[in-house]
Design a protein around this motif. Structure first.
Motif, PDB file in Angstrom:
ATOM      1  N   GLY A  35       0.808  -1.211   0.000  1.00 48.04           N
ATOM      2  CA  GLY A  35       0.000   0.000   0.000  1.00 48.04           C
ATOM      3  C   GLY A  35       0.836   1.253   0.000  1.00 48.04           C
ATOM      4  N   TRP A  36       0.189   2.334  -0.375  1.00 48.97           N
ATOM      5  CA  TRP A  36       0.760   3.666  -0.265  1.00 48.97           C
ATOM      6  C   TRP A  36      -0.064   4.466   0.737  1.00 48.97           C
ATOM      7  CZ3 TRP A  36       5.274   5.430  -2.094  1.00 48.97           C
ATOM      8  CH2 TRP A  36       5.903   4.714  -3.119  1.00 48.97           C
ATOM      9  N   ASP A  52      -3.428  -5.966  -3.824  1.00 47.05           N
ATOM     10  CA  ASP A  52      -3.255  -7.246  -3.151  1.00 47.05           C
ATOM     11  C   ASP A  52      -2.530  -8.239  -4.054  1.00 47.05           C
ATOM     12  OD1 ASP A  52      -6.757  -8.297  -3.433  1.00 47.05           O
ATOM     13  OD2 ASP A  52      -5.118  -8.332  -4.887  1.00 47.05           O
ATOM     14  N   THR A  53      -2.448  -9.482  -3.592  1.00 47.05           N
ATOM     15  CA  THR A  53      -1.598 -10.464  -4.257  1.00 47.05           C
ATOM     16  C   THR A  53      -2.070 -10.820  -5.663  1.00 47.05           C
ATOM     17  OG1 THR A  53      -2.810 -12.193  -3.115  1.00 47.05           O
ATOM     18  CG2 THR A  53      -0.740 -11.467  -2.125  1.00 47.05           C
ATOM     19  N   ASP A  54      -3.371 -10.652  -5.944  1.00 46.84           N
ATOM     20  CA  ASP A  54      -3.837 -10.966  -7.299  1.00 46.84           C
ATOM     21  C   ASP A  54      -4.022  -9.714  -8.146  1.00 46.84           C
ATOM     22  OD1 ASP A  54      -7.394 -11.606  -6.590  1.00 46.84           O
ATOM     23  OD2 ASP A  54      -6.168  -9.811  -6.467  1.00 46.84           O
ATOM     24  N   GLY A  55      -3.555  -8.575  -7.615  1.00 43.94           N
ATOM     25  CA  GLY A  55      -3.597  -7.341  -8.386  1.00 43.94           C
ATOM     26  C   GLY A  55      -4.823  -6.489  -8.182  1.00 43.94           C
ATOM     27  N   SER A  56      -5.721  -6.900  -7.295  1.00 46.82           N
ATOM     28  CA  SER A  56      -6.894  -6.083  -7.012  1.00 46.82           C
ATOM     29  C   SER A  56      -6.481  -4.837  -6.253  1.00 46.82           C
ATOM     30  CB  SER A  56      -7.907  -6.880  -6.188  1.00 46.82           C
ATOM     31  OG  SER A  56      -8.375  -7.989  -6.927  1.00 46.82           O
ATOM     32  N   THR A  57      -7.093  -3.720  -6.596  1.00 48.87           N
ATOM     33  CA  THR A  57      -6.702  -2.437  -6.013  1.00 48.87           C
ATOM     34  C   THR A  57      -7.860  -1.790  -5.266  1.00 48.87           C
ATOM     35  OG1 THR A  57      -7.273  -1.292  -8.066  1.00 48.87           O
ATOM     36  CG2 THR A  57      -4.997  -2.037  -7.830  1.00 48.87           C
ATOM     37  N   SER A  58      -7.492  -0.917  -4.346  1.00 51.43           N
ATOM     38  CA  SER A  58      -8.481  -0.088  -3.673  1.00 51.43           C
ATOM     39  C   SER A  58      -7.871   1.283  -3.453  1.00 51.43           C
ATOM     40  CB  SER A  58      -8.920  -0.706  -2.344  1.00 51.43           C
ATOM     41  OG  SER A  58      -7.828  -0.784  -1.452  1.00 51.43           O
ATOM     42  N   TYR A  59      -8.735   2.300  -3.392  1.00 54.56           N
ATOM     43  CA  TYR A  59      -8.269   3.675  -3.299  1.00 54.56           C
ATOM     44  C   TYR A  59      -9.093   4.458  -2.295  1.00 54.56           C
ATOM     45  CZ  TYR A  59      -5.953   2.621  -7.725  1.00 54.56           C
ATOM     46  OH  TYR A  59      -5.155   2.054  -8.708  1.00 54.56           O
ATOM     47  N   ALA A  60      -8.456   5.422  -1.690  1.00 54.93           N
ATOM     48  CA  ALA A  60      -9.191   6.388  -0.887  1.00 54.93           C
ATOM     49  C   ALA A  60     -10.073   7.209  -1.821  1.00 54.93           C
ATOM     50  CB  ALA A  60      -8.212   7.301  -0.148  1.00 54.93           C
ATOM     51  N   ASP A  61     -11.231   7.616  -1.338  1.00 53.34           N
ATOM     52  CA  ASP A  61     -12.145   8.378  -2.180  1.00 53.34           C
ATOM     53  C   ASP A  61     -11.493   9.647  -2.732  1.00 53.34           C
ATOM     54  OD1 ASP A  61     -15.158   7.657  -0.221  1.00 53.34           O
ATOM     55  OD2 ASP A  61     -14.141   6.524  -1.799  1.00 53.34           O
ATOM     56  N   SER A  62     -10.619  10.235  -1.957  1.00 54.85           N
ATOM     57  CA  SER A  62     -10.016  11.510  -2.339  1.00 54.85           C
ATOM     58  C   SER A  62      -9.079  11.401  -3.539  1.00 54.85           C
ATOM     59  CB  SER A  62      -9.249  12.102  -1.154  1.00 54.85           C
ATOM     60  OG  SER A  62      -8.244  11.205  -0.727  1.00 54.85           O
TER      61      SER A  62
END
Length: 122
Positions: A35-36, A52-62
């Motif tokens: 993560g950043w 994550d390990t399979d390349g799925s991403t998540s982001y802060a709304d901002s």
């Protein structure tokens, strides 16, 4: 010995772009959630993006729609492409690793941290 080293910070005008990179060593990088995170002056550390390990991403709304996290398992690097930067994106950006397949945006879940790189948007 786990080591994370960030690079690519700097100063940029609003609307500009920067790309941060994090080089990882000392563990099997591909099995870790990465993560950043960032910390603005006088504020707590907050999650920006995870992958994550399979390349799925998540982001802060901002930062959704402006930032993109990616990783290269062969090179043991994780990057953060930051576009359309705003002054409120200013802060110290940290790369972090978590020995688990599940990612969270909360900093407390991460055991391994880099030293941080400054990003200033004016």
């Amino acid at each position: 010995h786990v080591q994370l080293v960030e690079s690519g910070g700097g100063s940029v005008q609003a609307g500009g772009s920067l790309r941060l990179s994090c080089a990882a060593s000392g563990y099997t990088y591909s099995r870790y959630c990465m993560g950043w995170f960032r910390q603005a002056p006088g504020k707590g550390r907050e999650g920006v993006a995870t992958i994550d390990t399979d390349g799925s991403t998540s982001y802060a709304d901002s930062v959704k729609g402006r930032f993109t996290i990616s990783k290269d398992n062969a090179e043991n690097t994780v990057s953060l492409q930051m576009n359309s930067l705003k002054p409120e994106d200013t802060g110290v950006y940290y790369c972090a690793g978590r020995d688990d397949t599940l990612c969270y945006l909360g900093p407390s879940y991460y055991a391994y941290w880099g030293q941080g790189t400054q990003v200033t948007v004016s």
